[in-house]
Scaffold this motif. Structure first.
Motif, short mmCIF file in Angstrom:
data_model
loop_
_atom_site.label_atom_id
_atom_site.label_comp_id
_atom_site.label_asym_id
_atom_site.label_seq_id
_atom_site.Cartn_x
_atom_site.Cartn_y
_atom_site.Cartn_z
N TYR A 125 10.02 -6.02 -5.59
CA TYR A 125 10.89 -4.90 -5.26
C TYR A 125 12.19 -5.09 -6.06
O TYR A 125 12.40 -6.13 -6.65
N LEU B 16 -1.03 -9.86 5.74
CA LEU B 16 -0.09 -9.13 6.59
C LEU B 16 -0.73 -7.88 7.17
O LEU B 16 -0.37 -7.43 8.26
N GLY B 17 -1.65 -7.31 6.42
CA GLY B 17 -2.30 -6.08 6.85
C GLY B 17 -3.29 -5.64 5.79
O GLY B 17 -3.34 -6.25 4.71
N THR B 18 -4.07 -4.62 6.10
CA THR B 18 -5.14 -4.18 5.20
C THR B 18 -5.15 -2.66 5.14
O THR B 18 -5.21 -2.00 6.18
N VAL B 19 -5.09 -2.11 3.94
CA VAL B 19 -5.23 -0.66 3.78
C VAL B 19 -6.72 -0.36 3.82
O VAL B 19 -7.47 -0.76 2.93
N ILE C 136 -2.74 -6.80 2.00
CA ILE C 136 -1.40 -7.19 1.57
C ILE C 136 -1.24 -8.63 2.04
O ILE C 136 -1.36 -8.93 3.24
N VAL D 115 0.10 5.48 1.61
CA VAL D 115 0.74 4.20 1.91
C VAL D 115 2.22 4.28 1.56
O VAL D 115 2.58 4.77 0.48
N ASN E 286 4.99 1.50 0.83
CA ASN E 286 4.92 0.06 0.54
C ASN E 286 6.08 -0.74 1.11
O ASN E 286 5.96 -1.96 1.26
N LEU F 287 0.96 -1.24 9.06
CA LEU F 287 -0.16 -2.15 8.77
C LEU F 287 0.29 -3.60 8.83
O LEU F 287 -0.49 -4.50 9.14
N ILE G 61 4.79 -2.09 5.74
CA ILE G 61 3.80 -1.32 4.97
C ILE G 61 3.21 -0.35 5.98
O ILE G 61 2.66 -0.75 7.01
N TYR H 118 0.86 3.31 6.85
CA TYR H 118 -0.35 3.97 6.35
C TYR H 118 -0.76 5.12 7.25
O TYR H 118 -0.61 5.06 8.47
#
Lengths: 163, 163
Positions: free
Chosen positions: A73, A139-142, A158, B117, B119, B139, B158, B160
């Motif tokens: 970022y 951390l998480g999943t799309v 992620i 998403v 980010n 997420l 994040i 979603y």
């Protein structure tokens, strides 16, 4: 195996496996039609530090893997890093990815980054095990975000590790 | 209020609040020193569809908010969208962000995206409530990633929503 910072002259050694991996379409969220010029601009962008792993091959010393390190970022979150890794598919299973990852994690810490994020790890990618073994957590999943040529629609993890 | 696709001529109406919001450093992971030229390249990149909300103001019709819509990934994950929203700080609390978001979500669905998403949503940003009310879920959260001028180190969500 030796890991060092890449120079512009390393690109011709990276491109053949970069292209092969991206065309395979199993691990990266990049267009398989990415041209060599666009791939070079993407992998070796000015904001990125790029590394290569060199090893002896039947044809002499060659680049067998590469990685980049960059802020994930900007502005108030610029101390969180991102990295990408690519290993020649003919040379997997020899610890090249792990060695590159350890090198890049040490570099990131030395450069003052406080954590590292992978934004899009295909959940069926064997590398998930490598990242987990190095201390990354999901951390998480799309869900269903990635159209895998063999596994169908799979999620994108992620992943994160504090430095 | 009217929402329409932006043209290059809209940029001078976007830049004053874009700059003010980014310099504020509370919501976006962009460099507060971003020049007008770099900001325009970022917000109005060729890969992005850009929208503006126009409304009557004491000075006549003016751009009061803007949004972009773009693929969040390429290649095998290109059907997951990303979007960004910015509302003039003098015009918040009037539903402009919500109206822009609804418009962009409908556009994303019409363009064939299967999900959206965000980010990097600063976890103390009041917009988290707006996104949640529109069906987005968190997420995961990159811990302590964002150095907020008032709240200190806070996480980046994040978020979603399936489309």
């Amino acid at each position: 195996m030796r890991i060092r910072e890449a120079t512009a002259e390393d690109w011709p050694g990276i491109w053949p496996f970069w292209h092969r991996v991206v065309v395979g379409g199993e691990t990266y969220t990049w267009d398989p039609d990415t041209s060599e010029e666009a791939a070079r601009a993407l992998w070796m962008a000015p904001a990125k530090r790029v590394y290569v792993a060199e090893d002896e091959t039947p044809d002499g010393t060659a680049v067998v893997g590469s990685a980049y390190l960059t802020p994930n970022y900007g502005g108030p979150a610029a101390r969180i890093a991102n990295a990408g890794f690519m290993v020649d598919p003919d040379r997997t299973g020899r610890g090249i990815g792990r060695a590159l990852a350890k090198h890049v994690l040490a570099e990131a810490e030395a450069q003052g980054f406080r954590g590292m994020v992978f934004n899009a790890v295909v959940e069926t990618n064997p590398a998930v095990r490598l990242w987990t073994s190095l201390g990354f957590t999901v951390l998480g999943t799309v869900p269903d975000a990635f159209e895998h040529p063999k596994d169908g629609r799979v999620g994108l993890h992620i992943m994160y590790k504090a430095l």
